[in-house]
Design a protein around this motif. Structure first.
Motif, PDB file in Angstrom:
ATOM      1  N   VAL A 265      -7.081  22.291  15.305  1.00 22.97           N
ATOM      2  CA  VAL A 265      -7.729  21.632  13.927  1.00 22.97           C
ATOM      3  C   VAL A 265      -6.584  20.670  13.094  1.00 22.97           C
ATOM      4  O   VAL A 265      -6.835  19.554  13.044  1.00 22.97           O
ATOM      5  N   GLU A 266      -5.467  21.016  13.442  1.00 20.88           N
ATOM      6  CA  GLU A 266      -4.233  20.045  12.960  1.00 20.88           C
ATOM      7  C   GLU A 266      -4.336  18.853  13.798  1.00 20.88           C
ATOM      8  O   GLU A 266      -4.048  17.713  13.289  1.00 20.88           O
ATOM      9  N   GLN A 267      -4.256  19.004  15.122  1.00 21.11           N
ATOM     10  CA  GLN A 267      -4.167  17.693  16.226  1.00 21.11           C
ATOM     11  C   GLN A 267      -5.237  16.979  15.855  1.00 21.11           C
ATOM     12  O   GLN A 267      -5.321  15.585  15.899  1.00 21.11           O
ATOM     13  N   ALA A 268      -6.637  17.537  15.701  1.00 22.35           N
ATOM     14  CA  ALA A 268      -7.672  16.598  15.210  1.00 22.35           C
ATOM     15  C   ALA A 268      -7.415  15.696  13.925  1.00 22.35           C
ATOM     16  O   ALA A 268      -7.841  14.413  13.900  1.00 22.35           O
ATOM     17  N   ILE A 269      -7.190  16.528  13.005  1.00 22.18           N
ATOM     18  CA  ILE A 269      -7.010  15.718  11.760  1.00 22.18           C
ATOM     19  C   ILE A 269      -5.923  14.631  11.734  1.00 22.18           C
ATOM     20  O   ILE A 269      -5.948  13.608  11.598  1.00 22.18           O
ATOM     21  N   GLN A 270      -4.705  15.052  12.607  1.00 17.42           N
ATOM     22  CA  GLN A 270      -3.486  13.954  12.775  1.00 17.42           C
ATOM     23  C   GLN A 270      -4.084  12.983  13.263  1.00 17.42           C
ATOM     24  O   GLN A 270      -3.664  11.823  13.026  1.00 17.42           O
ATOM     25  N   ARG A 271      -4.740  12.928  14.451  1.00 18.81           N
ATOM     26  CA  ARG A 271      -5.329  11.794  15.151  1.00 18.81           C
ATOM     27  C   ARG A 271      -6.800  11.387  14.699  1.00 18.81           C
ATOM     28  O   ARG A 271      -7.302  10.138  15.299  1.00 18.81           O
ATOM     29  N   GLY A 272      -7.320  11.807  13.574  1.00 19.73           N
ATOM     30  CA  GLY A 272      -8.573  11.292  13.235  1.00 19.73           C
ATOM     31  C   GLY A 272      -9.745  11.347  14.028  1.00 19.73           C
ATOM     32  O   GLY A 272     -10.455  10.415  14.199  1.00 19.73           O
ATOM     33  N   LYS A 273      -9.824  12.523  14.846  1.00 19.49           N
ATOM     34  CA  LYS A 273     -10.774  12.563  15.991  1.00 19.49           C
ATOM     35  C   LYS A 273     -11.736  13.927  15.375  1.00 19.49           C
ATOM     36  O   LYS A 273     -11.058  14.854  14.864  1.00 19.49           O
ATOM     37  N   ILE A 319     -11.894  12.700   3.681  1.00 19.34           N
ATOM     38  CA  ILE A 319     -10.892  12.222   2.621  1.00 19.34           C
ATOM     39  C   ILE A 319     -10.122  10.947   2.913  1.00 19.34           C
ATOM     40  O   ILE A 319      -9.400  10.420   2.344  1.00 19.34           O
ATOM     41  N   ASN A 320      -9.952  11.011   4.504  1.00 18.29           N
ATOM     42  CA  ASN A 320      -8.947   9.810   4.862  1.00 18.29           C
ATOM     43  C   ASN A 320      -9.966   8.506   5.304  1.00 18.29           C
ATOM     44  O   ASN A 320      -9.166   7.675   5.851  1.00 18.29           O
ATOM     45  N   GLY A 321     -11.123   8.640   4.688  1.00 24.79           N
ATOM     46  CA  GLY A 321     -11.893   7.502   4.987  1.00 24.79           C
ATOM     47  C   GLY A 321     -12.569   7.446   6.313  1.00 24.79           C
ATOM     48  O   GLY A 321     -13.172   6.400   6.800  1.00 24.79           O
ATOM     49  N   LEU A 322     -12.436   8.424   7.105  1.00 21.77           N
ATOM     50  CA  LEU A 322     -13.162   8.244   8.500  1.00 21.77           C
ATOM     51  C   LEU A 322     -14.392   9.113   8.545  1.00 21.77           C
ATOM     52  O   LEU A 322     -14.148  10.369   8.564  1.00 21.77           O
ATOM     53  N   PRO A 323     -15.625   8.706   8.781  1.00 24.44           N
ATOM     54  CA  PRO A 323     -16.502   9.562   8.709  1.00 24.44           C
ATOM     55  C   PRO A 323     -16.644  10.417  10.271  1.00 24.44           C
ATOM     56  O   PRO A 323     -16.104   9.802  11.175  1.00 24.44           O
ATOM     57  N   TYR A 324     -17.267  11.345   9.929  1.00 26.12           N
ATOM     58  CA  TYR A 324     -17.268  12.255  11.095  1.00 26.12           C
ATOM     59  C   TYR A 324     -18.467  11.911  12.140  1.00 26.12           C
ATOM     60  O   TYR A 324     -19.781  11.579  11.858  1.00 26.12           O
ATOM     61  N   PRO A 325     -18.151  11.136  13.202  1.00 22.86           N
ATOM     62  CA  PRO A 325     -19.322  10.267  13.840  1.00 22.86           C
ATOM     63  C   PRO A 325     -20.338  11.209  14.654  1.00 22.86           C
ATOM     64  O   PRO A 325     -20.084  12.425  15.133  1.00 22.86           O
ATOM     65  N   ASP A 326     -21.280  10.713  14.877  1.00 26.63           N
ATOM     66  CA  ASP A 326     -22.557  11.362  15.361  1.00 26.63           C
ATOM     67  C   ASP A 326     -22.313  10.900  17.162  1.00 26.63           C
ATOM     68  O   ASP A 326     -23.338  10.073  17.178  1.00 26.63           O
ATOM     69  N   LEU A 327     -21.735  11.172  17.883  1.00 26.56           N
ATOM     70  CA  LEU A 327     -21.601  11.051  18.828  1.00 26.56           C
ATOM     71  C   LEU A 327     -22.657  11.380  19.948  1.00 26.56           C
ATOM     72  O   LEU A 327     -23.121  12.720  19.695  1.00 26.56           O
ATOM     73  N   PRO A 328     -23.191  10.881  20.742  1.00 21.95           N
ATOM     74  CA  PRO A 328     -24.092  11.317  21.816  1.00 21.95           C
ATOM     75  C   PRO A 328     -23.761  12.520  22.476  1.00 21.95           C
ATOM     76  O   PRO A 328     -24.639  13.450  22.922  1.00 21.95           O
ATOM     77  N   SER A 329     -22.500  12.859  22.708  1.00 19.73           N
ATOM     78  CA  SER A 329     -22.171  13.914  23.792  1.00 19.73           C
ATOM     79  C   SER A 329     -22.063  15.262  22.491  1.00 19.73           C
ATOM     80  O   SER A 329     -21.993  14.761  21.444  1.00 19.73           O
ATOM     81  N   PRO A 330     -22.044  16.346  23.263  1.00 24.50           N
ATOM     82  CA  PRO A 330     -21.789  17.485  22.416  1.00 24.50           C
ATOM     83  C   PRO A 330     -20.771  17.510  21.506  1.00 24.50           C
ATOM     84  O   PRO A 330     -19.360  17.694  21.997  1.00 24.50           O
ATOM     85  N   CYS A 331     -20.851  17.351  20.119  1.00 21.23           N
ATOM     86  CA  CYS A 331     -19.889  17.638  19.304  1.00 21.23           C
ATOM     87  C   CYS A 331     -19.869  18.561  18.301  1.00 21.23           C
ATOM     88  O   CYS A 331     -21.328  18.641  17.672  1.00 21.23           O
ATOM     89  N   GLY A 332     -19.065  19.604  17.868  1.00 22.06           N
ATOM     90  CA  GLY A 332     -19.496  20.537  17.052  1.00 22.06           C
ATOM     91  C   GLY A 332     -19.187  21.765  17.870  1.00 22.06           C
ATOM     92  O   GLY A 332     -18.331  21.859  18.677  1.00 22.06           O
ATOM     93  N   VAL A 333     -19.965  22.882  17.642  1.00 20.12           N
ATOM     94  CA  VAL A 333     -19.810  24.065  18.192  1.00 20.12           C
ATOM     95  C   VAL A 333     -20.765  24.031  19.648  1.00 20.12           C
ATOM     96  O   VAL A 333     -21.906  23.621  19.576  1.00 20.12           O
ATOM     97  N   TYR A 334     -20.194  23.995  20.617  1.00 17.25           N
ATOM     98  CA  TYR A 334     -20.698  23.909  21.878  1.00 17.25           C
ATOM     99  C   TYR A 334     -20.755  24.735  23.020  1.00 17.25           C
ATOM    100  O   TYR A 334     -19.878  25.384  23.050  1.00 17.25           O
ATOM    101  N   ILE A 335     -22.071  25.412  23.176  1.00 16.36           N
ATOM    102  CA  ILE A 335     -22.161  26.330  24.198  1.00 16.36           C
ATOM    103  C   ILE A 335     -21.965  25.813  25.768  1.00 16.36           C
ATOM    104  O   ILE A 335     -22.955  25.239  26.202  1.00 16.36           O
ATOM    105  N   GLU A 336     -21.055  26.179  26.303  1.00 18.24           N
ATOM    106  CA  GLU A 336     -20.647  25.600  27.516  1.00 18.24           C
ATOM    107  C   GLU A 336     -21.564  25.668  28.540  1.00 18.24           C
ATOM    108  O   GLU A 336     -21.803  24.796  29.563  1.00 18.24           O
ATOM    109  N   ASP A 337     -22.290  26.576  28.794  1.00 15.76           N
ATOM    110  CA  ASP A 337     -23.200  26.970  29.849  1.00 15.76           C
ATOM    111  C   ASP A 337     -24.130  27.933  29.500  1.00 15.76           C
ATOM    112  O   ASP A 337     -23.939  29.085  29.003  1.00 15.76           O
ATOM    113  N   VAL A 338     -25.557  27.790  29.868  1.00 14.52           N
ATOM    114  CA  VAL A 338     -26.552  28.507  29.696  1.00 14.52           C
ATOM    115  C   VAL A 338     -27.460  28.773  30.999  1.00 14.52           C
ATOM    116  O   VAL A 338     -27.641  27.787  31.723  1.00 14.52           O
TER     117      VAL A 338
END
Length: 362
Positions: A265-273, A319-338
């Motif tokens: 979480v900390e690294q994602a916030i620091q890098r804006g990712k 807060i930092n002016g960076l929108p959470y992007p709607d990327l085409p790849s799975p972003c969020g909670v990702y079920i790795e395999d079904v």
């Protein structure tokens, strides 16, 4: 499901009708409550089959390579040329991508194996590991050949035929948890870096499934030593940075990554990712727990914690002016395999927990 309902066998399901495969996949996601639609297929099997590897298609399960009949050996690997792009598998992949894009309006993601994992399937996992220990230069030459003969023309063709395509290379076999951080960096990653950096379509190429955030350096596959000049946390941050060079758009923590969630979480916030958090296949396997109710409670809490963590990152980026992007790849909670042994009630538990606790699209 289609085998149980209609007797459809694996080969017909995956290769019989691309539109049926896409529609079936999407409606299943909708029925489960997933709103962000994605498309996957047996990536490692399809990649190897496209080159002519002997395959196994079980009646009710996804295909896999016939490990007893490797496509290449030490004496003939250099003879392997580019795939027949008019063959069944490349054509099916292209048709599925076009169909997915037309039905959803989303940018499609093409899934093909990365050079190391492809080599493992067509040369043999054990044979490649032995070569990696004894002759790493040979493995590097093999991956360079595959990159030049297979991946450069395949990625170029996909980008030409489907201009808005993203290309996700899957490389579980080349992950730090399997071959160690040093060989991961030295052998598995360089071909991917070349594809990303040296070609006009490279900015849409990425690998998101390198597993194992081991804050250790290795002198061999079975030999580890701690980094003497830096802390384990510094080594982990360095590894996250390295993984970002292979997956620049988001940070991902998979089930095999054991560092604290707070660090990611900390690294994602620091890098804006944006942050993606994976839930492994064993957690939803119907055979993995004798106490199903207890397993369900645990996975509900895990999904809730993950959703909250992603929400925290999203709010910090806003807060930092960076929108959470709607990327085409799975972003969020990702079920790795079904797979056929997955408990779909567990899947629904994850989806519901994400929707309730994260207030974000699952």
């Amino acid at each position: 499901i289609l085998n149980q309902l209609y007797g459809l066998v694996s080969a017909d399901f995956y290769k019989g009708d691309p539109q049926r495969y896409v529609r079936t996949t999407l409606i299943t996601q909708r029925l489960l409550g997933i709103r962000k639609l994605t498309l996957h297929w047996p990536v490692y099997a399809f990649g190897a089959e496209a080159l002519g590897q002997a395959m196994l298609y079980p009646k009710k399960h996804a295909p896999g390579v016939n490990a007893g009949e490797p496509l290449i050996y030490r004496k003939n690997w250099h003879e392997l040329g580019k795939p027949d792009f008019e063959g069944i598998v490349p054509q099916i992949i292209e048709e599925m991508l076009v169909c997915f894009s037309e039905l959803t309006g989303r940018e499609p993601v093409a899934h093909i194996p990365a050079p190391y994992s492809l080599a493992a399937d067509i040369f043999g996992q054990e044979a490649l590991l032995f070569a990696l220990m004894d002759e790493p230069d040979f493995v590097a030459d093999l991956l360079a050949h595959l990159t030049e003969q297979v991946f450069v023309p395949w990625c170029a063709r996909l980008s030409q035929r489907i201009p808005n395509v993203w290309i996700e290379l899957s490389d579980a076999s080349g992950s730090p948890v399997f071959i160690g951080p040093r060989l991961f960096r030295k052998i598995a990653a360089p071909p991917v870096h070349r594809l990303i950096r040296d070609f006009p379509w490279g900015e849409r190429v990425f690998v998101a499934n390198y597993r194992g955030d081991m804050p250790m350096r290795q002198t061999g596959v079975n030999e580890q030593r701690k980094v003497e000049t830096e802390s384990a946390t510094d080594a982990l941050i360095e590894l996250i940075d390295f993984k970002l060079s292979l997956c620049p758009e988001f940070i991902i923590k998979l089930d095999a990554d054991k560092a604290p969630l707070s660090t990611y979480v900390e690294q994602a916030i620091q890098r804006g990712k944006p942050l993606t958090l994976g839930i492994g296949a064993t957690r939803i396997d119907r055979n993995s727990s004798a106490d199903r109710d207890n397993a369900k409670r645990k996975i509900e809490k895990l999904a809730a914690d993950y959703a909250q963590a992603i929400k925290n990152v999203s709010e910090a980026l806003a807060i930092n002016g960076l929108p959470y992007p709607d990327l085409p790849s799975p972003c969020g909670v990702y079920i790795e395999d079904v797979n056929a042994e997955s408990d779909l009630e567990m899947v629904k538990t994850i989806i519901e927990a994400v929707a309730i606790h994260g207030k974000i699209s699952p």
